[in-house]
Design a protein around this motif. Structure first.
Motif, mmCIF file in Angstrom:
data_model
loop_
_atom_site.group_PDB
_atom_site.id
_atom_site.type_symbol
_atom_site.label_atom_id
_atom_site.label_comp_id
_atom_site.label_asym_id
_atom_site.label_seq_id
_atom_site.Cartn_x
_atom_site.Cartn_y
_atom_site.Cartn_z
ATOM 1 N N MET A 1 0.847 -1.176 0.000
ATOM 2 C CA MET A 1 0.000 0.000 0.000
ATOM 3 C C MET A 1 0.897 1.245 0.000
ATOM 4 O O MET A 1 1.779 1.384 0.831
ATOM 5 N N THR A 2 0.665 2.127 -0.941
ATOM 6 C CA THR A 2 1.440 3.353 -1.037
ATOM 7 C C THR A 2 1.008 4.329 0.057
ATOM 8 O O THR A 2 -0.174 4.449 0.366
ATOM 9 N N THR A 3 1.983 5.031 0.615
ATOM 10 C CA THR A 3 1.737 5.931 1.734
ATOM 11 C C THR A 3 2.085 7.365 1.365
ATOM 12 O O THR A 3 3.025 7.611 0.617
ATOM 13 N N ALA A 4 1.343 8.295 1.946
ATOM 14 C CA ALA A 4 1.646 9.720 1.821
ATOM 15 C C ALA A 4 1.788 10.306 3.219
ATOM 16 O O ALA A 4 1.104 9.892 4.161
ATOM 17 N N LEU A 5 2.681 11.255 3.327
ATOM 18 C CA LEU A 5 2.848 12.034 4.549
ATOM 19 C C LEU A 5 2.177 13.378 4.320
ATOM 20 O O LEU A 5 2.573 14.126 3.424
ATOM 21 N N ILE A 6 1.146 13.663 5.095
ATOM 22 C CA ILE A 6 0.405 14.914 4.978
ATOM 23 C C ILE A 6 0.859 15.830 6.120
ATOM 24 O O ILE A 6 0.701 15.484 7.294
ATOM 25 N N VAL A 7 1.417 16.983 5.788
ATOM 26 C CA VAL A 7 1.904 17.941 6.783
ATOM 27 C C VAL A 7 1.086 19.215 6.611
ATOM 28 O O VAL A 7 1.174 19.881 5.576
ATOM 29 N N GLY A 8 0.300 19.547 7.623
ATOM 30 C CA GLY A 8 -0.638 20.645 7.471
ATOM 31 C C GLY A 8 -0.405 21.852 8.354
ATOM 32 O O GLY A 8 -0.077 21.731 9.538
ATOM 33 N N ASP A 9 -0.549 22.999 7.748
ATOM 34 C CA ASP A 9 -0.594 24.307 8.412
ATOM 35 C C ASP A 9 0.710 24.711 9.097
ATOM 36 O O ASP A 9 0.712 25.580 9.957
ATOM 37 N N LEU A 10 1.814 24.112 8.702
ATOM 38 C CA LEU A 10 3.110 24.539 9.237
ATOM 39 C C LEU A 10 3.686 25.577 8.290
ATOM 40 O O LEU A 10 4.597 25.329 7.512
ATOM 41 N N GLN A 11 3.103 26.738 8.390
ATOM 42 C CA GLN A 11 3.454 27.860 7.532
ATOM 43 C C GLN A 11 3.881 29.019 8.410
ATOM 44 O O GLN A 11 3.596 29.062 9.604
ATOM 45 N N ARG A 12 4.570 29.953 7.825
ATOM 46 C CA ARG A 12 5.227 31.024 8.598
ATOM 47 C C ARG A 12 4.278 31.832 9.471
ATOM 48 O O ARG A 12 4.630 32.209 10.580
ATOM 49 N N GLY A 13 3.094 32.118 8.996
ATOM 50 C CA GLY A 13 2.152 32.895 9.795
ATOM 51 C C GLY A 13 1.664 32.150 11.026
ATOM 52 O O GLY A 13 1.281 32.773 12.016
ATOM 53 N N ILE A 14 1.693 30.825 10.969
ATOM 54 C CA ILE A 14 1.258 30.028 12.117
ATOM 55 C C ILE A 14 2.440 29.720 13.033
ATOM 56 O O ILE A 14 2.361 29.930 14.239
ATOM 57 N N THR A 15 3.545 29.247 12.482
ATOM 58 C CA THR A 15 4.699 28.939 13.338
ATOM 59 C C THR A 15 5.271 30.205 13.973
ATOM 60 O O THR A 15 5.819 30.158 15.071
ATOM 61 N N GLY A 16 5.118 31.340 13.285
ATOM 62 C CA GLY A 16 5.599 32.606 13.843
ATOM 63 C C GLY A 16 4.660 33.219 14.856
ATOM 64 O O GLY A 16 5.088 33.936 15.759
ATOM 65 N N GLY A 17 3.382 32.931 14.740
ATOM 66 C CA GLY A 17 2.395 33.571 15.602
ATOM 67 C C GLY A 17 1.855 32.710 16.725
ATOM 68 O O GLY A 17 1.197 33.219 17.635
ATOM 69 N N TYR A 18 2.097 31.423 16.661
ATOM 70 C CA TYR A 18 1.565 30.495 17.661
ATOM 71 C C TYR A 18 2.719 29.623 18.157
ATOM 72 O O TYR A 18 3.098 28.659 17.493
ATOM 73 N N PRO A 19 3.282 29.945 19.320
ATOM 74 C CA PRO A 19 4.486 29.250 19.801
ATOM 75 C C PRO A 19 4.371 27.729 19.849
ATOM 76 O O PRO A 19 5.348 27.029 19.591
ATOM 77 N N PHE A 20 3.190 27.192 20.170
ATOM 78 C CA PHE A 20 3.049 25.734 20.244
ATOM 79 C C PHE A 20 3.364 25.065 18.901
ATOM 80 O O PHE A 20 3.800 23.915 18.866
ATOM 81 N N ALA A 21 3.140 25.767 17.804
ATOM 82 C CA ALA A 21 3.349 25.182 16.475
ATOM 83 C C ALA A 21 4.824 24.944 16.173
ATOM 84 O O ALA A 21 5.164 24.020 15.423
ATOM 85 N N ARG A 22 5.695 25.738 16.741
ATOM 86 C CA ARG A 22 7.135 25.602 16.456
ATOM 87 C C ARG A 22 7.721 24.294 16.964
ATOM 88 O O ARG A 22 8.701 23.799 16.418
ATOM 89 N N GLN A 23 7.145 23.708 18.010
ATOM 90 C CA GLN A 23 7.714 22.502 18.608
ATOM 91 C C GLN A 23 7.700 21.299 17.678
ATOM 92 O O GLN A 23 8.470 20.363 17.863
ATOM 93 N N VAL A 24 6.850 21.301 16.667
ATOM 94 C CA VAL A 24 6.773 20.146 15.771
ATOM 95 C C VAL A 24 7.757 20.244 14.598
ATOM 96 O O VAL A 24 7.969 19.268 13.892
ATOM 97 N N LEU A 25 8.346 21.413 14.397
ATOM 98 C CA LEU A 25 9.256 21.574 13.261
ATOM 99 C C LEU A 25 10.465 20.644 13.322
ATOM 100 O O LEU A 25 10.779 19.991 12.313
ATOM 101 N N PRO A 26 11.170 20.514 14.463
ATOM 102 C CA PRO A 26 12.338 19.613 14.475
ATOM 103 C C PRO A 26 12.020 18.146 14.167
ATOM 104 O O PRO A 26 12.685 17.548 13.314
ATOM 105 N N PRO A 27 11.000 17.519 14.808
ATOM 106 C CA PRO A 27 10.757 16.108 14.467
ATOM 107 C C PRO A 27 10.317 15.909 13.016
ATOM 108 O O PRO A 27 10.688 14.911 12.385
ATOM 109 N N ILE A 28 9.560 16.843 12.480
ATOM 110 C CA ILE A 28 9.135 16.703 11.082
ATOM 111 C C ILE A 28 10.306 16.961 10.144
ATOM 112 O O ILE A 28 10.474 16.246 9.142
ATOM 113 N N THR A 29 11.132 17.944 10.457
ATOM 114 C CA THR A 29 12.319 18.210 9.634
ATOM 115 C C THR A 29 13.208 16.978 9.576
ATOM 116 O O THR A 29 13.745 16.639 8.511
#
Length: 183
Positions: A1-29
């Motif tokens: 079965m083919t798999t896709a990784l869906i990464v949502g709403d990790l965009q500059r206006g959200i990661t810059g404006g909502y501190p909780f969003a920044r914590q997911v950047l390292p594991p996803i990177t």
């Protein structure tokens, strides 16, 4: 079965404006090169509202607040640019609602690639992640949620979804490091 990784709403206006969003950047990177090397389709989903407000639902205070927050959520602004490295073979989908499927061509892209399973990461757990997972399950995709690849403004809400709601819906919940990326 083919798999896709869906990464949502990790965009500059959200990661810059909502501190909780920044914590997911390292594991996803860290996950992205492994997923790509395994042949997984990487799909970034970004949220944007038309600057003139033509797509705002009448009487919806939440969407009105996004629109009035300045250009962080306005289509074409720097705030809607993905805040992770996007590779040439990745797909970027524009959405205007919580679910990555609502009014977008995501399902078409996934079906064209023969995808039957998705792993979902992004913010917020109780909004984009939950809406996308429910929508995916309704479309018969097998759903995995990446626990440390997701975050919510309220950590207790995040934990409740990860420990109770998602497993109760039959979704697998694993960390980014423990996820086995399969093409």
């Amino acid at each position: 079965m083919t798999t896709a990784l869906i990464v949502g709403d990790l965009q500059r206006g959200i990661t810059g404006g909502y501190p909780f969003a920044r914590q997911v950047l390292p594991p996803i990177t860290d996950l992205l090169p492994r997923a790509r090397a395994a042949g997984v389709l990487v799909v970034f989903v970004r949220f944007a509202i038309r600057p003139n407000g033509a797509d705002l639902p009448p009487g919806n205070a939440l969407f009105r607040s996004f629109h009035e927050a300045g250009d962080a959520f306005h289509e074409g602004s720097a705030g809607t640019e993905i805040d992770l490295p996007v590779a040439e073979d990745d797909v970027v989908v524009l959405k205007r609602r919580a679910s990555a499927f609502a009014g977008t061509d995501l399902d078409l892209v996934l079906r064209a690639a023969g995808v039957g399973a998705i792993a979902v990461a992004g913010v917020a757990t109780s909004a984009m992640v939950a809406a996308t997972c429910y929508d995916a399950a309704d479309r018969d995709y097998r759903v995995t949620v990446l626990r440390d690849g997701c975050a919510d403004g309220d950590p207790a809400t995040h934990d409740f979804f990860m420990d109770t709601v998602f497993p109760g819906r039959g979704f697998e919940v694993v960390s980014c490091a423990d996820w086995t990326a399969k093409a």
